[in-house]
Scaffold this motif. Structure first.
Motif, PDB file in Angstrom:
ATOM      1  N   LEU A 283      45.774  36.613  45.283  1.00  0.00           N
ATOM      2  CA  LEU A 283      44.940  35.777  46.146  1.00  0.00           C
ATOM      3  C   LEU A 283      43.503  35.733  45.647  1.00  0.00           C
ATOM      4  CD1 LEU A 283      44.806  34.167  48.839  1.00  0.00           C
ATOM      5  CD2 LEU A 283      44.256  36.326  49.977  1.00  0.00           C
ATOM      6  N   LEU A 284      43.056  36.847  45.076  1.00  0.00           N
ATOM      7  CA  LEU A 284      41.705  36.921  44.518  1.00  0.00           C
ATOM      8  C   LEU A 284      41.797  36.984  42.999  1.00  0.00           C
ATOM      9  CD1 LEU A 284      40.038  39.512  46.936  1.00  0.00           C
ATOM     10  CD2 LEU A 284      39.996  37.026  47.079  1.00  0.00           C
ATOM     11  N   SER A 285      41.270  35.954  42.347  1.00  0.00           N
ATOM     12  CA  SER A 285      41.277  35.894  40.890  1.00  0.00           C
ATOM     13  C   SER A 285      39.945  35.300  40.426  1.00  0.00           C
ATOM     14  CB  SER A 285      42.469  35.072  40.398  1.00  0.00           C
ATOM     15  OG  SER A 285      42.629  35.206  39.003  1.00  0.00           O
ATOM     16  N   THR A 286      39.906  34.829  39.211  1.00  0.00           N
ATOM     17  CA  THR A 286      38.632  34.375  38.623  1.00  0.00           C
ATOM     18  C   THR A 286      37.893  33.347  39.486  1.00  0.00           C
ATOM     19  OG1 THR A 286      39.436  34.832  36.388  1.00  0.00           O
ATOM     20  CG2 THR A 286      37.585  33.305  36.598  1.00  0.00           C
ATOM     21  N   PRO A 287      38.540  32.293  39.994  1.00  0.00           N
ATOM     22  CA  PRO A 287      37.796  31.317  40.810  1.00  0.00           C
ATOM     23  C   PRO A 287      37.170  31.952  42.053  1.00  0.00           C
ATOM     24  CG  PRO A 287      39.918  30.420  40.153  1.00  0.00           C
ATOM     25  CD  PRO A 287      39.948  31.874  39.808  1.00  0.00           C
ATOM     26  N   GLU A 288      37.871  32.911  42.650  1.00  0.00           N
ATOM     27  CA  GLU A 288      37.362  33.550  43.863  1.00  0.00           C
ATOM     28  C   GLU A 288      36.181  34.453  43.546  1.00  0.00           C
ATOM     29  OE1 GLU A 288      40.737  31.534  44.473  1.00  0.00           O
ATOM     30  OE2 GLU A 288      40.796  33.339  43.169  1.00  0.00           O
ATOM     31  N   PHE A 289      36.247  35.187  42.435  1.00  0.00           N
ATOM     32  CA  PHE A 289      35.132  36.054  42.060  1.00  0.00           C
ATOM     33  C   PHE A 289      33.902  35.226  41.695  1.00  0.00           C
ATOM     34  CE2 PHE A 289      38.760  38.935  40.657  1.00  0.00           C
ATOM     35  CZ  PHE A 289      38.730  39.662  41.843  1.00  0.00           C
ATOM     36  N   GLU A 290      34.130  34.110  41.034  1.00  0.00           N
ATOM     37  CA  GLU A 290      33.009  33.227  40.699  1.00  0.00           C
ATOM     38  C   GLU A 290      32.384  32.629  41.953  1.00  0.00           C
ATOM     39  OE1 GLU A 290      34.674  30.432  37.970  1.00  0.00           O
ATOM     40  OE2 GLU A 290      34.480  31.770  36.228  1.00  0.00           O
ATOM     41  N   LEU A 291      33.219  32.312  42.937  1.00  0.00           N
ATOM     42  CA  LEU A 291      32.718  31.766  44.196  1.00  0.00           C
ATOM     43  C   LEU A 291      31.897  32.807  44.953  1.00  0.00           C
ATOM     44  CD1 LEU A 291      32.711  29.372  46.141  1.00  0.00           C
ATOM     45  CD2 LEU A 291      34.818  30.269  47.142  1.00  0.00           C
ATOM     46  N   LEU A 292      32.369  34.054  44.956  1.00  0.00           N
ATOM     47  CA  LEU A 292      31.607  35.130  45.606  1.00  0.00           C
ATOM     48  C   LEU A 292      30.243  35.292  44.936  1.00  0.00           C
ATOM     49  CD1 LEU A 292      34.436  37.807  46.045  1.00  0.00           C
ATOM     50  CD2 LEU A 292      33.228  36.637  47.900  1.00  0.00           C
TER      51      LEU A 292
END
Length: 375
Positions: free
Chosen positions: A264-273
């Motif tokens: 559920l948490l991957s590169t796009p999510e970390f970049e968004l955070l």
């Protein structure tokens, strides 16, 4: 409640002494859970208890020798990770009470896939100790304690190391999965002056829908669901991203592991955070390791897209000694122990007792697993 049926060709669910048989297959020596067994016997004068000590270490379960006769007569089964080999081996069983928060570890077992025996988790008993672990790790990070402890071991007095504290008042904690654990994190975080936002798969738009209807350790959690300043929900990536872009300082991963929540948490999510909170989001995972894409997490840590991570779960477990996660910057790892407490078994037995009462009276079971949803 599932009626198991009966007939002259089926074994009696009652023991020879006329008492229903409760089989406990648990990872503690019997003397360590005497108070729980005593409470069970005091609650039900018509039960017989047989206890089996199951051995479990570093992800491996040793075989348990339970005779066919005992399995045939088992009315209630209390277990953490052990199950009988097949549905046919427990024809009299009315309820299986797991002493774990989740049941993903047995999701491929025929008793899970091919039976209608009610399965219940011990969701609710882990809130206090896991919330303490989450807050402890966040404070260790925000107070730079690991550097101070390393200096202590070097017998080095350097006040400059302790001058970069970020206290928690006014910071935002985002709880991804607002169950019993998330609610107790919210309880403690709110007392510390933090803002709490919550995320659930299902919408919680009414006061009633926000209630916690599971087992609650007295005096803990958020029974009415009133703590979050904002409540987010949904099952799409867009829904999750809407939640993650709310300038979160502490992200608590507390969702169950399903096909939907895997990575559920991957590169796009970390970049968004990172984009939402340049100060850096600190991530704690007390759910399951597979929810986070571990390679993407390491990259996010190395790039500084998140300020750090505290992980009580990894992918895989045990984490191999040569796994690069061990050496990633600003990461704290514990071996899936955040749920441990000296009263764990006592609390789990209370859930078992309540569910046996409800099964006998025809009431709604606590924490019954929805096999289709996976939790």
């Amino acid at each position: 409640m599932v009626a198991m049926g009966g007939g002259l060709d089926l074994p009696s669910r009652e023991a020879e002494n006329g008492k229903e048989l409760v089989v406990c297959a648990l990872p503690w020596p019997e003397e360590k859970v005497e108070s729980g067994i005593k409470a069970l016997k005091e609650a039900f004068r018509d039960v017989e208890v047989k206890y089996f000590h199951t051995k479990f270490a570093n992800g491996k379960v040793e075989p348990v020798d339970v005779s066919d006769d005992i399995l045939q007569r088992t009315a209630y089964l209390a277990t953490l990770f052990w199950l009988p080999p097949s549905v046919s081996s427990i024809p009299s069983t009315k309820l299986i009470q797991f002493f774990s928060a989740g049941t993903n570890h047995i999701a491929q077992h025929p008793i899970y896939t091919d039976s209608k025996i009610p399965l219940c988790s011990a969701n609710g008993i882990h809130g206090p100790q896991i919330a303490e672990w989450v807050i402890m790790m966040d404070l260790v990070h925000s107070h730079g304690y690991t550097k101070l402890y390393d200096a202590q071991k070097r017998k080095e007095w350097d006040q400059k190391m302790g001058m970069t504290v970020s206290d928690r008042v006014g910071k935002r904690v985002g709880i991804l999965g607002y169950g019993s654990i998330g609610r107790q994190v919210a309880h403690v975080a709110k007392a510390m002056g933090m803002d709490v936002i919550a995320y659930t798969a299902s919408p919680r738009k009414t006061a009633e829908s926000k209630h916690d209807n599971g087992y609650i350790v007295p005096g803990t959690g958020d029974p009415e669901g009133t703590i979050p300043s904002t409540w987010y929900s949904g099952t799409t990536k867009e829904d999750v991203h809407n939640f993650l872009e709310q300038e979160i300082d502490l992200l608590v991963v507390a969702v169950p592991l399903t096909k939907t929540t895997t990575h559920l948490l991957s590169t796009p999510e970390f970049e968004l955070l990172h984009k939402s909170n340049p100060r850096g989001t600190y991530i704690t995972n007390i759910a399951r390791g597979q929810i986070i894409d571990q390679k993407a997490l390491i990259t996010a840590l190395e790039k500084g897209h998140i300020s750090g991570a505290a992980l009580d779960v990894t992918d895989p477990e045990p984490l191999p000694k040569d796994d690069p996660l061990w050496d990633a910057p600003n990461v704290l790892i514990t071996p899936h122990v955040s749920g441990s407490t000296d009263v764990y078994a006592d609390r789990a037995f209370q859930v078992l007792i309540e569910n046996m009462k409800k099964e006998k009276s025809g009431g709604k079971l606590i924490n019954e697993i929805d096999r289709e949803r996976g939790y």
